[in-house]
Design an enzyme around this catalytic site. Structure first.
Site, short mmCIF file in Angstrom:
data_model
loop_
_atom_site.label_atom_id
_atom_site.label_comp_id
_atom_site.label_asym_id
_atom_site.label_seq_id
_atom_site.Cartn_x
_atom_site.Cartn_y
_atom_site.Cartn_z
N GLU C 60 32.35 51.24 48.16
CA GLU C 60 31.71 50.95 47.58
C GLU C 60 30.39 52.30 47.10
O GLU C 60 29.69 53.39 46.76
CB GLU C 60 30.49 50.50 46.35
CG GLU C 60 32.38 49.42 46.05
CD GLU C 60 33.61 48.73 47.17
OE1 GLU C 60 33.06 48.33 47.96
OE2 GLU C 60 34.10 48.53 46.62
N HIS C 129 35.68 38.29 39.92
CA HIS C 129 36.72 39.54 39.81
C HIS C 129 36.38 38.70 38.07
O HIS C 129 37.15 39.21 36.62
CB HIS C 129 37.83 39.12 39.47
CG HIS C 129 38.30 39.60 40.51
ND1 HIS C 129 38.06 38.63 41.59
CD2 HIS C 129 39.55 40.84 41.13
CE1 HIS C 129 38.88 39.62 43.04
NE2 HIS C 129 39.77 40.59 42.52
C1 TPP Z 1 33.88 44.94 48.29
C2 TPP Z 1 35.23 44.93 47.21
N1 TPP Z 1 35.99 46.27 46.85
C3 TPP Z 1 36.77 46.16 46.58
C4 TPP Z 1 38.41 45.17 46.26
C5 TPP Z 1 38.93 44.96 45.51
N2 TPP Z 1 40.00 45.06 46.66
C6 TPP Z 1 40.54 42.94 47.12
S1 TPP Z 1 41.18 43.60 48.28
C7 TPP Z 1 41.68 45.36 48.32
C8 TPP Z 1 42.00 46.26 49.70
C9 TPP Z 1 41.83 45.57 51.06
O1 TPP Z 1 42.56 46.33 52.17
P1 TPP Z 1 42.30 45.58 53.66
O2 TPP Z 1 40.63 45.52 53.96
O3 TPP Z 1 43.70 46.23 54.11
O4 TPP Z 1 43.25 44.08 53.51
P2 TPP Z 1 44.61 43.30 53.21
O5 TPP Z 1 44.53 43.61 51.54
O6 TPP Z 1 45.56 44.55 53.44
O7 TPP Z 1 44.69 42.36 53.78
C10 TPP Z 1 40.22 45.65 46.64
C11 TPP Z 1 40.00 47.16 47.85
C12 TPP Z 1 37.09 43.48 47.41
N3 TPP Z 1 37.85 42.69 47.09
N4 TPP Z 1 35.98 43.77 47.43
#
Ligand code: TPP
Ligand code: TPP
Ligand code: MG
Ligand code: MG
Lengths: 327, 378, 327, 378
Positions: C60, C129
């Site tokens: 972010e 959320h």
């Molecule tokens: C600071 C933050 N920004 C955005 C999100 C929304 N979000 C939840 S899961 C995700 C993707 C995460 O990807 P990854 O780190 O590869 O983990 P995976 O879901 O593949 O296990 C996002 C963008 C969040 N939870 N926290």
């Protein structure tokens, strides 16, 4: 009983806390050999070692985030953020982790973290070095937000903050670091961390403030006395949660309130106090609660900071207004 | 001149991965990894297989519960069973895990009960279990934030003179967040006994890993002074070996280590997601052929270890756990409304007590005559 | 005039903004092929290309910080933050850079950045959320903080936000994304971005709110009518700066005000409004301004969120109180 | 197995640095760097030398002004003249610099007037110059934040189809901040034409670089997919060559590049700092022998280019600039109080206008009779 500067009172409080509990660990930028940019941790690394007084890499989220992990492991981390304007890179860890961890875990995981923030203006410095970000923290349930104003409180409150099982954001009035006062190091009898304090008793107007402006308010009360106006000065000490009853009790007596802080007016602590007092003392109020604060602008360049900062005259002007002398 | 260029391998090609089990089930050998699994014979491998089957069953059951409206959300881990089970089985009881939301197989291996696992996803609590009971922190939703917690915890281990380790689980997407990089800075600065375990499941929601990293993720940490390993995350044995190696590295005072486990999120990001919008069937099919359960099963079959009887007992165990999950879920009762005011602070401050009391009075007003009238009037 | 959901109204507004000015660039996580987790940017990347609708790495601060650089270069970035609870890792860039750049440079560098934040609760989701972080931004001079509540406003306000030379934090009431309404895409006649709107005229009580609770307030006004109480509902639209005059005008008429928001009460927008109204309408107020808000606790698990969120009953209870029906 | 270990060189040893001028003034050769300074003859080197002498003179003058109470603060750049001048002289007019607070020699080279340079340090304004006039953004005090701005600006260059580049200046300490690492992620993701120019001056206030980085800083970026260079930051020629190379890399579509210029902060962190608390004289002495001005002077002397006459003209120029600085500083007049309300927004909102008017009335009250009485009464 010794005479100490406010800064040294905190140094002494931190030393005593480190001495009293070996789970206390200090973290921050330049807090070791340098003793911090304000020398508040002066000598502590030498005395307690590099494992307990820890110079950290230059990263505020890192400081707070590792403190969360240390707290998880049962430590009591005390973080120093170098200046008010540098709290924001660490803000996410404070709001989403430190503040919420106890709630998130239904009490299983404590966050006894103290986050020290030298704050406020009037020191003729450059951008980001004179701000008052307390309202951001105060709007965050789960945090205790406090500000000290005297050497005695600086000592007792830092001890209480470190001992608190809740996270405490501890604001230090940087332009009062060098003001002196008597300090007793026996904290068994001092008021608890969440209580406000009547600094000057009075009957006509309640003047509520905290941190660097407490001294200004006391001076204002003295000056007003000459004009025959009796000001009751309250030092909030705890900004969140607020000691509402202390404020309400005073306003029930005076019927008038002026709230002063350096932070911008819009959405500041003053708004909350004005709203709360109006809710609880509506029938008693003879004038609307009045705020004497920083303007709703970024903190300005230092050559004009006197036009931003509430001073004795602006406080008295506020008092005059609630007294109906000026409109 | 000292020009440090990225190495020429810019892909995350699977053939560059450390492996002990080939996709077809063949047992491969690797002189670095083998010693770490010298004690893993048929029985141990069967146990790992069972863990994986159970994990997948948990996933299926939870997904079904979500579809039936019993859960608010579920983040499937299907495809990542080897990465999670292999790594979690390498841990000791006194190690401590800091994870993200998808590590439910890790939680299972750590001993989290099914009821505790499901609380969060039913919207019932923000933390299902007491972290200190199982050596696993409450999962963190803010991407990357927990990596710093793991480092801080590891700094605490050092101060306590223990030889335990902290493990940070996170995804490929999390490597882009400032926190994750700061965590590496701090871990390296203090030689903290922490293992960074990155499950590169190829996606952060819809974004392919190529947007987060132009190099294999395992290339990132060495520049911070942290050695890394890149393993086939769908190979439970390789993951177990690599994690044991990294933990040993941490425990013996050599500081942090980083593991990239290359795997695939076979399901949607969560039950709210629709992967058809951003990836094609062919890709999913390619990865299905690399299924972590299937290759372990093939190896066990080839070795004659997975008898019908044993397969039946594995299934029975999976069914039992699934039943536990479903029953546990359905038996959960909503908390009492006023409990929302609990545990904000160690001692509820007077102002918050007043707020709670006011809300209690408000709720009570619906019970009394006046309240009833008000209700009736609408 | 077409009927659109609130979400689609924003999509349309963004598309029209992209069409109208080729310096407009969208940045965010998953906003491309996926169209964002709420599908608000659905189809835009396909239509405008990957250079103008940019999927960003998961960071972010990176999103906001690169937007600052783009703005420096003369672009008009529109950032999507995925959920309210994920604004904090980018908070430093917002507070110390986006908000202050114009002031810092005496107007030389503009920051025409729009930061879109789906906010608020009531969608039965997991932690982080369902939050309402607007007060953090509203306390930050230099930012414009707005919230839309209807498809028409969603369309006009996003257009105005993108066109504004000031940075705008644009809150979208996520639980109203699927509510429908007529939308005209001619924005020449719509009220300016910083003006509040009287949604329901009334005479007894002013009910001020914004975002997701506007619909609830309208429902409350309807319900109260049956009880013979006339509520004037004001949709703030702009939370900072506030359209103070609109609120004051209404209270001068009604003498009573209830302020509703989902965010925690302490230090929320409601505190500022209560304080301001008391200052400016003291003699006219027949009851203290009353706040109907989220409690001073973290947003609770979703199974109990109805006990956190102000609803129609709590709003009416507040109205009853200021009317003196209940105490 | 693919274990990626940090290379064994964990020091920032000077003998591993790319160099074109030895500390004793000898002109060294480097096949990679030489072509980039093939156009630099005596006259050009003299110009660089003059820039450095002027920069040091600016620094000395500003430090003196601060000591005399004319400035609120000053961050000395002494010791970093070669790093700043060499890099800034590599830039084109249409390139754009995003810097931290210490890059005053860069600002000088970009054409910032002395009066404009000093405004910030007098506490008069937060921005001394109009960024668009000189292609250099207002310096950023929040450590690391500007690295992301540079990347965003570079993304804008790409979108405009230009062949300019953005340059991010930052210190060794800044490499620990999340922002700086996210900047590398974004730059790599979009192949942004940005040069990361890190002045490793060995300290972040009191903290030695070894706390921020366990590896040479230049080792960090390759893991993000960004090639890096490590140059002697006290060698103006090597810095010029390296920066030209990196800029060319960026301009020609090859994406970001990272330069670590190894140098030393010979003075205190700022005029408020006391370095005796954290470093010893011996270390300072060691680095004094590597003084960037001195080695250039030695080379020029050896080549017979620095005649007495020329030395005199350099000094005269430095004195003239210093005078400009001093005169400019002392001529600055405080702004009008109500100006603090300007430029918060494009159009001042009604509520803020009211606030300003109220404050104006308040100020005016001190002028009228009543105000005077109030004053007198105290
Ligand atoms: C600071 C933050 N920004 C955005 C999100 C929304 N979000 C939840 S899961 C995700 C993707 C995460 O990807 P990854 O780190 O590869 O983990 P995976 O879901 O593949 O296990 C996002 C963008 C969040 N939870 N926290
Ligand atoms: C976010 C943030 N944290 C802390 C500071 C306080 N601070 C100012 S300069 C400095 C050290 C910077 O070191 P480095 O990046 O090496 O730059 P140098 O001063 O050596 O040029 C610190 C900690 C700051 N300005 N911003
Ligand atoms: Mg992933
Ligand atoms: Mg440095």
């Amino acid at each position: 009983m010794t005479e100490l500067t406010l800064a040294k009172a905190i140094t002494t409080g931190l030393a005593d806390a480190l001495e009293a509990d070996d789970r206390v660990v200090l973290l921050g930028e330049d807090i070791g050999k340098l003793g911090g940019v304000f020398r508040v941790t002066d000598g502590l690394q030498e005395r307690f070692g590099i494992d307990r007084v820890v110079d950290t890499p230059l990263a505020e989220a890192g400081i707070i985030g590792t403190a969360v992990g240390l707290a998880y492991r049962g430590f009591r981390p005390v973080c120093e953020l170098q200046f008010d304007g540098f709290v924001f890179p660490g803000f996410d860890q404070v709001v989403t982790q430190v503040a919420k961890m106890r709630y998130r875990t239904q009490g299983a995981v404590k966050m006894p973290i103290t986050i020290r923030v030298p704050f406020g203006g009037g020191i003729g410095s450059v951008e980001h070095h004179s701000e008052s970000p307390e309202a951001y923290f105060a709007h965050t349930p789960g945090l205790r937000v406090v500000a000290c104003s005297s050497p005695q409180d600086a000592y007792s409150m830092i001890r209480q903050a470190v001992e608190s099982d809740d996270p405490v954001v501890f604001f230090e009035p940087k332009r009062r670091y060098w003001s002196k006062g008597e300090v007793v190091t026996d904290v068994s009898a001092v008021p608890s961390l969440d209580r406000a304090r009547v600094v000057v008793p009075g009957t006509d107007v309640t003047l509520v403030t905290y941190g660097p402006l407490v001294q200004t308010a006391v001076d204002a009360a003295l000056a007003a006395e000459d004009d025959g106006v009796s000001i009751e000065v309250i030092d909030l000490r705890s900004l969140a949660p607020l000691d509402e009853d202390a404020i309400v009790d005073s306003v029930q007596k005076t019927g008038r309130i002026v709230i002063a802080h350096e932070a911008a007016r819009f959405g500041g602590i003053g708004a909350e106090i004005a709203a709360m007092v109006t809710e609880r003392c509506f029938d008693r109020l003879t004038a609307p609660p009045l705020r004497v604060t920083g303007h709703d602008i970024p903190y300005p360049p230092s050559e004009l900071e006197d036009h931003y900062l509430p001073d004795l005259d602006r406080m008295l002007d506020g008092v005059d207004r609630v007294m109906g002398v000026r409109v | 001149m000292l020009t440090i260029r990225p190495s020429t391998d810019t892909s995350t090609r699977r053939d560059r991965l450390s492996r002990l089990i080939a996709p077809d089930g063949e047992r491969l050998h690797d002189p670095d990894l083998d010693p770490w699994v010298a004690d893993v014979f048929e029985e141990q491998l069967l146990a790992l297989y069972e863990d994986m089957v159970v994990s997948r069953r948990i996933d299926t059951e939870a997904t079904a519960l979500q579809r039936q409206g019993q859960l608010v959300l579920w983040p499937p881990l299907i495809g990542q069973e080897a990465a999670q089970v292999g790594s979690a089985r390498a841990l000791r009881k006194d190690d401590f895990v800091f994870s993200s939301y998808r590590e439910n197989a890790v939680a299972y291996v750590r001993g989290v009960s099914m009821t505790d696992m499901i609380r969060v996803w039913r919207g019932s609590q923000f933390s299902g279990w007491n972290p200190y009971d199982v050596g696993m922190a409450t999962p963190t939703v803010i991407i990357g934030a927990q990596t710093l917690h793991a480092v801080g915890y590891a700094m605490g281990i050092t101060r306590d003179g223990d030889d335990a380790a902290a493990v940070a689980y996170f995804g490929d997407g999390a490597t882009s967040e400032g926190d994750t990089n700061e965590a590496m800075v701090f871990a390296a600065a203090y030689d903290a006994p922490v293992v960074f375990f990155c499950q590169n499941n190829q996606y952060a929601i819809s974004e392919p890993v190529g947007l987060q990293a132009q190099r294999p993720i395992a290339d990132r940490s060495p520049g911070f002074g942290i050695p890394s390993l890149r393993v086939d995350g769908n190979d439970v044995l390789a993951v177990l070996a690599a994690t044991r190696m990294a933990l040993d590295h941490a425990r013996t005072g050599d500081g942090p280590m980083f593991i990239e486990a290359v795997t695939y999120r076979m399901g949607p990001h969560t039950t709210s997601d629709d992967p058809t919008r951003y990836r094609d069937k062919a890709e999913e099919q390619r990865w299905r052929e690399l299924d972590p359960l299937e290759r372990t099963r093939r190896l066990l079959m080839a070795e004659g270890a997975l008898t019908d009887e044993r397969q039946a007992s594995v299934s029975a165990r999976a069914d039992a756990v699934a039943k536990e999950l479903r029953d546990g879920c359905l038996a959960l009762r909503p908390h009492e409304p006023l409990s929302i005011f609990d545990e904000v602070y160690a001692d509820t401050p007077p102002s918050l007590r007043r707020e709670r009391d006011e809300y209690a009075a408000y709720l009570a007003s619906f019970d009394d005559a006046d309240g009833a009238n008000r209700e009736a009037a609408r």
